[in-house]
Motif scaffolding. Sequence first.
Motif, PDB file in Angstrom:
ATOM      1  N   ARG A 270       1.144  -1.138  -0.330  1.00 18.21           N
ATOM      2  CA  ARG A 270      -0.006  -0.473   0.376  1.00 18.21           C
ATOM      3  C   ARG A 270       1.248   1.335   0.222  1.00 18.21           C
ATOM      4  O   ARG A 270       0.620   2.458  -1.128  1.00 18.21           O
ATOM      5  CB  ARG A 270      -1.012  -0.465   1.130  1.00 18.21           C
ATOM      6  CG  ARG A 270      -1.763   1.344   0.980  1.00 18.21           C
ATOM      7  CD  ARG A 270      -2.504   1.462   2.777  1.00 18.21           C
ATOM      8  NE  ARG A 270      -3.206   2.573   2.843  1.00 18.21           N
ATOM      9  CZ  ARG A 270      -3.364   3.291   4.140  1.00 18.21           C
ATOM     10  NH1 ARG A 270      -3.024   2.930   5.047  1.00 18.21           N
ATOM     11  NH2 ARG A 270      -4.112   4.423   3.393  1.00 18.21           N
ATOM     12  N   THR A 271       2.035   0.944   0.741  1.00 16.55           N
ATOM     13  CA  THR A 271       2.724   2.547   1.062  1.00 16.55           C
ATOM     14  C   THR A 271       3.388   2.969  -0.135  1.00 16.55           C
ATOM     15  O   THR A 271       3.626   3.715  -0.562  1.00 16.55           O
ATOM     16  CB  THR A 271       4.906   2.067   1.919  1.00 16.55           C
ATOM     17  OG1 THR A 271       3.465   1.714   3.281  1.00 16.55           O
ATOM     18  CG2 THR A 271       4.919   3.160   1.986  1.00 16.55           C
ATOM     19  N   ARG A 272       3.927   1.472  -1.072  1.00 13.33           N
ATOM     20  CA  ARG A 272       4.893   0.909  -1.791  1.00 13.33           C
ATOM     21  C   ARG A 272       4.098   2.291  -3.688  1.00 13.33           C
ATOM     22  O   ARG A 272       4.130   3.154  -3.763  1.00 13.33           O
ATOM     23  CB  ARG A 272       5.276   0.466  -2.366  1.00 13.33           C
ATOM     24  CG  ARG A 272       6.055   0.352  -4.069  1.00 13.33           C
ATOM     25  CD  ARG A 272       6.111  -1.309  -4.446  1.00 13.33           C
ATOM     26  NE  ARG A 272       5.719  -1.828  -4.272  1.00 13.33           N
ATOM     27  CZ  ARG A 272       4.892  -3.400  -3.737  1.00 13.33           C
ATOM     28  NH1 ARG A 272       5.312  -3.165  -2.875  1.00 13.33           N
ATOM     29  NH2 ARG A 272       3.785  -3.772  -4.519  1.00 13.33           N
ATOM     30  N   ARG A 273       2.384   1.820  -3.634  1.00 16.02           N
ATOM     31  CA  ARG A 273       1.687   2.253  -4.295  1.00 16.02           C
ATOM     32  C   ARG A 273       1.343   3.330  -3.987  1.00 16.02           C
ATOM     33  O   ARG A 273       1.297   3.687  -5.355  1.00 16.02           O
ATOM     34  CB  ARG A 273       0.519   1.477  -3.930  1.00 16.02           C
ATOM     35  CG  ARG A 273       0.335  -0.293  -4.807  1.00 16.02           C
ATOM     36  CD  ARG A 273      -1.049  -0.403  -5.677  1.00 16.02           C
ATOM     37  NE  ARG A 273      -2.042  -1.041  -3.961  1.00 16.02           N
ATOM     38  CZ  ARG A 273      -2.058  -1.476  -2.818  1.00 16.02           C
ATOM     39  NH1 ARG A 273      -0.901  -3.005  -3.386  1.00 16.02           N
ATOM     40  NH2 ARG A 273      -2.857  -1.281  -1.919  1.00 16.02           N
ATOM     41  N   GLY A 274       0.734   3.845  -3.016  1.00 14.80           N
ATOM     42  CA  GLY A 274       0.645   5.564  -2.569  1.00 14.80           C
ATOM     43  C   GLY A 274       1.730   6.181  -3.258  1.00 14.80           C
ATOM     44  O   GLY A 274       1.409   7.064  -3.564  1.00 14.80           O
ATOM     45  N   VAL A 275       3.444   5.977  -2.691  1.00 16.32           N
ATOM     46  CA  VAL A 275       4.562   7.030  -2.814  1.00 16.32           C
ATOM     47  C   VAL A 275       4.426   6.787  -4.480  1.00 16.32           C
ATOM     48  O   VAL A 275       4.961   8.140  -4.979  1.00 16.32           O
ATOM     49  CB  VAL A 275       5.471   6.075  -2.473  1.00 16.32           C
ATOM     50  CG1 VAL A 275       6.957   7.016  -3.511  1.00 16.32           C
ATOM     51  CG2 VAL A 275       5.747   6.630  -0.920  1.00 16.32           C
TER      52      VAL A 275
END
Length: 387
Positions: A270-275
């Motif tokens: 989720r963090t990776r996609r958000g960034v």
Amino acid sequence: MRFDRAALREVVAIHDDQGVLSFYVTADPREEAAVRPAWRIRFGNQLTELREQVMADGDRARRTAVLKRLEGLDQDLGLLLNPTESGLGRVLYAPIGSDEVWTFSFQLPVADQIVLESTAYVRPLVNTVETAPPAGIVLVSRDGLRMIDYRYGMAEDADRKYFEVSAEDWRQMRGPAASELARQGAAHRDRFERRVEDNLTRLLRATVPDITEQAESRGWTTVVLIGDVQLTEVVAAELNGDVIQIDAVVDSLPPAKIAEYAEPQLLAARTRRGVELAERVKDAALSGGRGALGLEETLTGLNESRVAQLLLAESREWSGSRTAGGWLCPPGQVPQGETAQSLVQEPRMGERMIERTLDIDAEVIVLDQKASEALADFDGVAAVLRW
């Protein structure tokens, strides 16, 4: 009531001029040993504060209607606070002018609060479900596949595929053998094992359409493959989208335990996609493309129904105002034809942005703390534009 994107849109549409009651409570199992768990005490205090606010309302008709509605919710609130009911985080919405009630529960905590506004207060709900959006967990073994649907903290088996690995007719040589015969037997066994592996690879590849179908129908944002890496690699090579591989054998565990095992990787995804999304929006906006940065540009995009995806930092709040016609304005901005006195102040602009986004059939994406850093210089808000 089962939560999904359609249910969220239904809740966002709840409106009542007299008000809509929104209740959020986390039934923390760590506090259940107490005679009166702390979470129930907090809820009781918040309910008392709400009653005091309502009693101070100068509108007698509205005051009477809200108090009557609260009395009518005794049974529903009892279920909301019942420790034997399922769900860690619990949510209830109740418009004042009707007997309808919307309830949801999740295996995720929610921010404890009670709010009375003209619409359902949904931002805590959106923040909660965005921490665990729909994902598929696929256990890959030599015996077959086990697919688990994981969303909003809940995990359940979705489908199973069993393999029958055929190696055609083969009889193992037995008994004493000369060295040449032994070498022939070893070569024969090698061919057999290769044939088995080839058949297994074929069966694994044949399951990819089934996984893809589940992912599309259930809206999985990520597929987690768990199993021997030699097996998961075959499947991963054929799948599109966000795929995570975990080298482990957990086939015998129940769905909830398997979800716990995969959760750290899902949170990282989720963090990776958000960034990645925040950086793409920044690049698009700064190059004059289909992106909006900051509160003013994003509100303009929402007002013009041009937003495809709204990006919000989960811990930020925004204020502003709106016109009688619903035009959203950043602080200090007065649209042409309006006056400062004609504007309605909006201390919860995040809520209004979510409502408008869902109203125009766009997507809300809540960025966690790490991903939000990419928008730190832009009020923690941005949007992908349709044009």
